[in-house]
Design a protein around this motif. Structure first.
Motif, short mmCIF file in Angstrom:
data_model
loop_
_atom_site.label_atom_id
_atom_site.label_comp_id
_atom_site.label_asym_id
_atom_site.label_seq_id
_atom_site.Cartn_x
_atom_site.Cartn_y
_atom_site.Cartn_z
N GLY A 169 0.81 -1.21 0.00
CA GLY A 169 0.00 0.00 0.00
C GLY A 169 0.85 1.27 0.00
O GLY A 169 2.09 1.22 0.08
N LEU A 170 0.19 2.39 -0.09
CA LEU A 170 0.85 3.70 -0.16
C LEU A 170 1.07 4.25 1.25
O LEU A 170 0.85 3.57 2.25
N PHE A 171 1.51 5.50 1.32
CA PHE A 171 1.69 6.16 2.61
C PHE A 171 0.33 6.40 3.26
O PHE A 171 -0.65 6.72 2.58
N ASP A 172 0.28 6.26 4.58
CA ASP A 172 -0.94 6.53 5.34
C ASP A 172 -1.11 8.04 5.44
O ASP A 172 -0.31 8.72 6.09
N GLU A 173 -2.14 8.57 4.79
CA GLU A 173 -2.30 10.02 4.69
C GLU A 173 -2.76 10.67 5.99
O GLU A 173 -2.76 11.90 6.10
N ARG A 174 -3.13 9.89 6.98
CA ARG A 174 -3.45 10.45 8.29
C ARG A 174 -2.19 10.85 9.05
O ARG A 174 -2.24 11.70 9.94
N LEU A 175 -1.08 10.24 8.67
CA LEU A 175 0.21 10.52 9.31
C LEU A 175 1.00 11.51 8.46
O LEU A 175 0.74 11.68 7.28
N GLY A 176 2.00 12.14 9.09
CA GLY A 176 2.89 13.02 8.34
C GLY A 176 2.49 14.47 8.39
O GLY A 176 1.36 14.81 8.74
N PRO A 177 3.41 15.37 8.07
CA PRO A 177 3.12 16.81 8.07
C PRO A 177 1.89 17.13 7.23
O PRO A 177 1.73 16.64 6.11
N GLY A 178 1.01 17.95 7.80
CA GLY A 178 -0.23 18.32 7.12
C GLY A 178 -1.37 17.36 7.36
O GLY A 178 -2.52 17.66 7.03
N GLY A 179 -1.09 16.18 7.94
CA GLY A 179 -2.14 15.23 8.28
C GLY A 179 -2.63 15.47 9.70
O GLY A 179 -2.14 16.34 10.42
N ARG A 180 -3.61 14.68 10.11
CA ARG A 180 -4.14 14.82 11.47
C ARG A 180 -3.05 14.59 12.52
O ARG A 180 -3.03 15.24 13.56
N TYR A 181 -2.16 13.66 12.21
CA TYR A 181 -1.06 13.34 13.11
C TYR A 181 0.23 13.71 12.37
O TYR A 181 0.54 13.12 11.34
N GLY A 182 1.00 14.65 12.92
CA GLY A 182 1.94 15.42 12.13
C GLY A 182 3.27 14.83 11.73
O GLY A 182 4.13 15.57 11.27
#
Length: 304
Positions: A169-182
């Motif tokens: 799968g791809l990157f979890d978009e909830r994680l990382g800068p700009g996501g809910r969890y930064g």
């Protein structure tokens, strides 16, 4: 004719035009050029992409996106990439002249079930009292496989074959800068790679520099975001049947507590102590993930 595989270099950017120009210029000044350079631009105002002439070998694609979040940006870039090998960097780095050649050679040597991450040195100080973050300066190569107790993949200097994302799968978009969890989108990606049986190979000869443009309150916010991302990452993969991530959370909090205890009392305020800020962020996001991402969706499913 080169014996290296064709490659797409993906750069994510948001509102950092000058840094982006330096990053692109360093890639295009390299001894080996990518077949394609994909710039995913989430800036609030999209301008023309300014590129110095002389990169005829490289197709340059500028994708303006109204989306937000580094994970989302990377996923857009991966989906748009037209070549077998995807190489990812951020807009606040400059690469050494032989960086891409070294990344690709390391990936070929590591084999089909491997991902490569490279060496990250601190760059020059662009901000007053600036400090580079996310650096990896070790000079010896490393290979990691199986379940380990630390994070080894650096998202601002990594390369993999497209087949990797088709499997895990791809990157979890909830994680990382700009996501809910930064943050921690790369940590989550790396953990899933290792769980799927891939190896992560650290190639110290593939060098780039992470520029030191943050200072003051930027670094304090970054500590909070880094803590939140790590806490959410632990919660995502935590389970009473598999306590690995619970142990890792406990180890992190103990390590930070020791560091806090070793500092002078005048430096232990929430506003100014990075370890306190980081720990608070990790605990808040760990709890938030369990409620928002696990309990609430489960409750909605039961009501249906």
């Amino acid at each position: 004719m080169s014996d290296l595989p064709t490659s797409s270099v993906v750069i994510s950017t948001r509102d950092r035009g000058e840094l982006l120009r330096d990053a692109i210029a360093s890639v295009l000044a390299g001894s080996h050029l990518p077949d394609e350079l994909v710039v995913v631009d989430q800036s609030r105002v999209h301008g023309e992409l300014s590129v110095e002439p002389g990169a005829a070998h490289t197709e340059i694609r500028h994708i303006a996106s109204a989306t937000k979040g580094l994970g989302r940006s990377r996923n857009i870039g991966i989906a748009a990439a037209r070549h077998d090998v995807v190489v990812i960097i951020d807009d606040d780095v400059v690469v050494e002249a032989d960086w891409l050649e070294q990344v690709l050679r390391a990936l070929v040597a590591a084999g089909p079930r491997a991902v490569v991450t490279g060496r990250i040195l601190p760059g020059v100080d662009e901000a007053n009292a600036g400090r580079a973050v996310s650096v990896k300066t070790d000079e010896r190569p490393e290979t990691h496989e199986g379940r380990i107790g630390f994070d080894v993949l650096f998202g601002n200097n990594m390369a993999f074959r497209r087949s990797v994302t088709e499997e895990i799968g791809l990157f979890d978009e909830r994680l990382g800068p700009g996501g809910r969890y930064g943050s921690a989108d790369d940590n989550d990606f790396g953990f899933r790679l290792l769980e799927a049986g891939y190896r992560i190979h650290y190639a110290p000869q593939a060098v780039l520099r992470h520029l030191a443009w943050r200072s003051g309150k930027d670094l304090r916010k970054l500590n909070w975001d880094y803590g939140r991302g790590q806490g959410a990452f632990y919660a995502k993969h935590s389970s009473l049947r598999d306590p690995h991530m619970l142990w890792r959370l406990g180890d992190l909090l103990r390590e930070r507590a020791v560091r806090i205890g070793g500092r002078p009392a005048r430096r232990r305020s929430i506003g100014g102590h990075g370890d306190l800020v980081y720990s608070a962020g990790a605990l808040s996001a760990f709890a938030e993930w369990l409620v928002v991402e696990r309990l609430l969706p489960a409750a909605k499913t039961v009501r249906r």
